[in-house]
Design an enzyme around this catalytic site. Structure first.
Site, PDB file in Angstrom:
ATOM      1  N   PHE A 150       0.866  -1.179   0.000  1.00 27.70           N
ATOM      2  CA  PHE A 150       0.000   0.000   0.000  1.00 27.70           C
ATOM      3  C   PHE A 150       0.900   1.225   0.000  1.00 27.70           C
ATOM      4  O   PHE A 150       1.692   1.429   0.918  1.00 27.70           O
ATOM      5  CB  PHE A 150      -0.923   0.031   1.217  1.00 27.70           C
ATOM      6  CG  PHE A 150      -1.912   1.163   1.167  1.00 27.70           C
ATOM      7  CD1 PHE A 150      -3.167   0.980   0.614  1.00 27.70           C
ATOM      8  CD2 PHE A 150      -1.580   2.423   1.645  1.00 27.70           C
ATOM      9  CE1 PHE A 150      -4.084   2.026   0.535  1.00 27.70           C
ATOM     10  CE2 PHE A 150      -2.485   3.475   1.579  1.00 27.70           C
ATOM     11  CZ  PHE A 150      -3.734   3.277   1.019  1.00 27.70           C
ATOM     12  N   ASP A 235       9.640   2.985   1.407  1.00 25.91           N
ATOM     13  CA  ASP A 235       8.421   3.670   1.829  1.00 25.91           C
ATOM     14  C   ASP A 235       8.296   3.498   3.335  1.00 25.91           C
ATOM     15  O   ASP A 235       7.814   2.479   3.832  1.00 25.91           O
ATOM     16  CB  ASP A 235       7.208   3.083   1.099  1.00 25.91           C
ATOM     17  CG  ASP A 235       5.899   3.769   1.486  1.00 25.91           C
ATOM     18  OD1 ASP A 235       5.869   4.441   2.527  1.00 25.91           O
ATOM     19  OD2 ASP A 235       4.910   3.609   0.751  1.00 25.91           O
ATOM     20  N   LYS A 264       2.983  11.053   7.655  1.00 24.31           N
ATOM     21  CA  LYS A 264       2.220  10.663   8.835  1.00 24.31           C
ATOM     22  C   LYS A 264       2.781  11.258  10.130  1.00 24.31           C
ATOM     23  O   LYS A 264       2.476  12.379  10.491  1.00 24.31           O
ATOM     24  CB  LYS A 264       2.109   9.137   8.920  1.00 24.31           C
ATOM     25  CG  LYS A 264       1.253   8.525   7.810  1.00 24.31           C
ATOM     26  CD  LYS A 264       0.980   7.070   8.056  1.00 24.31           C
ATOM     27  CE  LYS A 264       0.175   6.416   6.933  1.00 24.31           C
ATOM     28  NZ  LYS A 264      -1.184   6.936   6.785  1.00 24.31           N
TER      29      LYS A 264
END
Length: 462
Positions: A150, A235, A264
């Site tokens: 993802f 990532d 985030k």
């Protein structure tokens, strides 16, 4: 002109779900209703959300990892107030940002091998930038990612998404994007061997499923990328900023990438921010002449509030030793939950690093439990985990999530500031709910019947 936010909230108290259903995503409101997660929270602090009745909820979801420092951290809030009070000359555009320079200077030493930084607004925007940078730097088109990955939901990042439910209906996506199985070096080398791959973009620990690679996988993947002239892009949007007990998850395996993607937790939970760190030669290939100095950018990417949030986040991480706490408390919670393996038939594995933990469930061996599992799976694959997350919320006021569509993994990504009281709370709540799942018939299986009925109705288009 006066604007009274408290008055606005008070005037619309109780209208949250009605307004969202009418003007925003009504289907998500329906989901919350079915699983019993409709609640009106009054405020939040640290690891906790508080209901209007004063009840306290332990947040093991932390906004998908955004609230790594906890909610409404006073240091971050104060830093942002200072920025507003200073009336800074924000986003002049035909200028450069002092605060972006300072944040880059303080971030890069924490990212081994990285020399340059690009700031944007989100994780998916960081992935989009990485795709462009890799293609430009290598002169190649193809991007390789992993199955079940993802990386975001904008078009480029969606092209690297390993979950079909997110991709369906939005094609055609970017060409020249290929998936290989996670933790499979043979498949990766086969994909790289032709010398046409610009980048291999990988989550060191996959968020969907909390899948942890073998110890040799990431170091060898980086070596293969160097061998075939492919950029190794990590990532770390969810795994970075201390989540796994190291500043970057890659540090567990001693790997130095060509690019690192962050977002985030870097926000401090307040202002969206994304970042791409890379080697100087990659950056210089993109911005190689003065007339190309603006070939890639992001209007709000270096805004002062985002940069201040990032700077304050790093300060809090160091001052409160949250990376170290994530390692220590995470290991304790992991050990607590691993004691359920072997004691309860449905618990197959508990895995994780730091405060990124997955509890995997599977079919039991005994006839009664095996039959109950099969009937539930026939209604909707992965439904069993809702029998864990819903009672955790309704009976124990714990908020957590299933780790992906159709998966049998419950995922914990709590704030890094968890304490001993929280650890005990988690252990007791999980044991209570898991034990109940092994009682057939029982209250949890009555919930299962209701969930199965809703799932079958949805499948039938009802």
């Amino acid at each position: 002109m006066a604007f009274d936010l408290a008055k606005l909230i008070a005037e619309n108290k109780g209208e949250k779900f009605t307004l969202n259903s009418k003007h925003l995503n009504s289907q998500f409101v329906n989901v919350l209703s079915i699983i019993g997660f409709r609640n009106n929270y009054s405020h939040a602090e640290g690891s906790y959300l508080y209901g209007e009745d004063g009840s306290r909820y332990l947040d093991l979801l932390s906004g998908f990892g955004v609230f790594a420092l906890g909610r409404n951290h006073p240091v971050i809030a104060d830093a942002l107030r200072q920025a507003l009070d200073l009336r800074l000359p924000n986003l002049v555009q035909m200028d450069v940002s002092l605060l972006a320079g300072v944040l880059a200077e303080r971030l890069l030493p924490r990212l081994p091998g990285m020399e340059k930084m690009f700031f944007c607004n989100s994780g998916t925007e960081a992935v989009e930038a990485a795709i462009k940078f890799a293609r430009n730097a290598t002169g190649r088109d193809k991007i390789v990612h992993c199955s079940h990955s993802f990386h975001g939901l904008t078009l480029g990042s969606l092209s690297l998404n390993g979950d079909e439910i997110f991709r369906k209906g939005f094609g055609p996506l970017l060409p020249d994007c290929a998936a290989v199985p996670f933790n499979d070096l043979g498949a990766l080398e086969a994909a790289l061997r032709g010398g046409t791959v610009a980048a291999f973009i990988v989550e060191p620990i996959q968020g969907k499923g909390v899948n942890i690679p073998d110890d040799e996988y990431l170091p060898e993947a980086a070596r293969l990328c160097r061998k075939y002239g492919t950029l190794f892009v990590a990532d770390e949007i969810q795994t970075g900023i201390g989540r796994t007990g190291r500043f970057l998850a890659l540090e567990h395996w001693g790997v130095e990438p060509d690019m690192v993607l962050l977002a985030k937790a870097l926000s401090g939970g307040y202002v969206p921010v994304g970042a791409v760190a890379c080697r100087k030669w990659v950056f210089d290939k993109v911005f190689d002449r003065m007339d190309r100095s603006v070939v890639h950018g992001s209007t709000f990417g270096k805004n002062d509030l985002a940069m201040v949030a990032g700077l304050a986040t790093l300060a809090v991480l160091d001052e409160e030793k949250l990376v170290e706490r994530a390692a220590t408390v995470g290991a304790q919670i992991l050990s607590d939950l691993q004691h359920f393996v072997g004691r309860y038939e449905f618990v197959k594995e508990v895995r994780g690093k730091g405060l990124m933990i997955g509890v995997e469930f599977g079919q039991a061996k005994s006839f009664t439990l095996r039959t109950a599992w099969s009937l539930l799976e026939a209604a909707n694959k992965g439904l069993f985990c809702q029998m864990i997350t819903i009672p955790l919320y309704q009976r124990h006021r714990i908020i957590c999530q299933v780790a992906g569509h159709g998966l049998h993994v419950v995922k914990l990504i709590p704030p890094l500031c968890l304490g001993e009281e929280d650890r005990v709370w988690i252990r007791a709540a999980f044991e209570d709910v898991i034990a109940d799942c092994h009682k057939v018939p029982g209250s949890v299986w009555e919930l299962a019947k209701s969930l199965a009925g809703s799932a079958l109705k949805t499948k039938a288009g009802g």
